[in-house]
Write a protein that holds these residues in place. Sequence first.
Motif, PDB file in Angstrom:
ATOM      1  N   ARG A  24       7.033   0.863  -1.397  1.00 40.25           N
ATOM      2  CA  ARG A  24       5.199   0.892  -1.367  1.00 40.25           C
ATOM      3  C   ARG A  24       6.070  -0.033  -2.356  1.00 40.25           C
ATOM      4  NH1 ARG A  24       6.868   6.415  -0.566  1.00 40.25           N
ATOM      5  NH2 ARG A  24       5.304   7.915  -0.232  1.00 40.25           N
ATOM      6  N   SER A  25       4.380  -0.396  -2.634  1.00 37.45           N
ATOM      7  CA  SER A  25       3.681  -1.124  -3.659  1.00 37.45           C
ATOM      8  C   SER A  25       2.397  -1.388  -4.189  1.00 37.45           C
ATOM      9  CB  SER A  25       3.716  -2.795  -2.400  1.00 37.45           C
ATOM     10  OG  SER A  25       3.407  -3.684  -3.386  1.00 37.45           O
ATOM     11  N   THR A  26       2.173  -1.885  -5.408  1.00 40.21           N
ATOM     12  CA  THR A  26       0.645  -2.118  -5.798  1.00 40.21           C
ATOM     13  C   THR A  26       0.325  -2.616  -5.044  1.00 40.21           C
ATOM     14  OG1 THR A  26       2.203  -2.750  -7.977  1.00 40.21           O
ATOM     15  CG2 THR A  26       1.528  -0.560  -8.210  1.00 40.21           C
ATOM     16  N   THR A  29      -1.253  -3.296   1.086  1.00 37.50           N
ATOM     17  CA  THR A  29      -1.471  -2.024   1.894  1.00 37.50           C
ATOM     18  C   THR A  29      -0.993  -2.604   3.252  1.00 37.50           C
ATOM     19  OG1 THR A  29      -2.982  -1.481   0.201  1.00 37.50           O
ATOM     20  CG2 THR A  29      -3.062  -0.151   1.992  1.00 37.50           C
ATOM     21  N   ASP A  30      -0.434  -1.705   3.373  1.00 36.95           N
ATOM     22  CA  ASP A  30       0.716  -1.514   5.001  1.00 36.95           C
ATOM     23  C   ASP A  30      -0.560  -1.912   5.391  1.00 36.95           C
ATOM     24  OD1 ASP A  30       3.452  -1.406   6.429  1.00 36.95           O
ATOM     25  OD2 ASP A  30       2.707   0.199   7.184  1.00 36.95           O
ATOM     26  N   ALA A  32      -2.502  -3.744   5.683  1.00 36.40           N
ATOM     27  CA  ALA A  32      -4.037  -4.377   5.060  1.00 36.40           C
ATOM     28  C   ALA A  32      -3.359  -6.105   4.928  1.00 36.40           C
ATOM     29  CB  ALA A  32      -4.315  -3.493   4.190  1.00 36.40           C
ATOM     30  N   LEU A 169       7.332  -2.556   5.064  1.00 33.89           N
ATOM     31  CA  LEU A 169       5.898  -2.527   4.725  1.00 33.89           C
ATOM     32  C   LEU A 169       5.376  -3.913   5.116  1.00 33.89           C
ATOM     33  CD1 LEU A 169       3.697  -1.438   3.001  1.00 33.89           C
ATOM     34  CD2 LEU A 169       4.853  -2.774   0.865  1.00 33.89           C
ATOM     35  N   GLY A 171       2.241  -6.622   5.889  1.00 33.57           N
ATOM     36  CA  GLY A 171       0.964  -7.284   5.458  1.00 33.57           C
ATOM     37  C   GLY A 171      -0.103  -8.192   6.207  1.00 33.57           C
TER      38      GLY A 171
END
Length: 175
Positions: A24-26, A29-30, A32, A169, A171
Motif C-alpha cells: 500500500r501507499s499513502t 493509488t493503484d 490512478a 502497486l 500508478g
Amino acid sequence: MSLDRPVAPNPYELLPSVASFDVRSTDVTDGAPLADAQVADAGNTSPQLSWSGAPEGTQSYVVTCFDPDAPTPSGFWHWVLVDLPADVTSLDTGAGAESASLPGKAFHVRNDGGTSGFMGAAPPEGDMPHRYFFVVHAVSEPTLGVDDSASPAVVSFNLAFKTLGRAVLHGTYQH
C-alpha cells in the motif's frame, strides 16, 4: 505527437507465479495517475510504501519501479533498491533519494537514467499513458548477491531465482 505502438503487457504476469502479498501507499493509488511528487520534472520523489503478508522464509526485500511502456524494447527502470532487511516493512516518502539513509546494508543500483535512487515519471510528451509498477519482491536470501554496480537487468535475473513473493502497486502518468 503520439508513438504508434501497442501497449506492453504487464511484465509481472509474464514471470513464473510466486506468492502475492499486500503493498500500500499513502502517495500512490493503484491504477490512478501519479501525484506531481512522483514526476521527474515536478517532484522526483519516491512514494511511501508499506507491505504485509510476505511469505514465510523471506530474508530480505528488493523494491523496484518499472515502466514497461517506455519506447524501448526493455522498458525503463526508475528505481531499484536492493537488500532491504526482512524486518523492514515500509519506506517513507523520499526513501529513494540518492542521499537517503537506508536500513541495514540496503543500497540502490543505478536506474536507466544513469543515477542511483528513484527517478520520477518522465514519458515522452504526447505519448500514451505509461504505467509505473512499484513492486516489493520478497527474497529467499539475506542478500541478493549483487553490488551497487549491477544493472537493473542483473538484479531482475537474480530475482528470478530468489523471489518467494511479489507485491505489486501501479500508478499511471501521461505528459
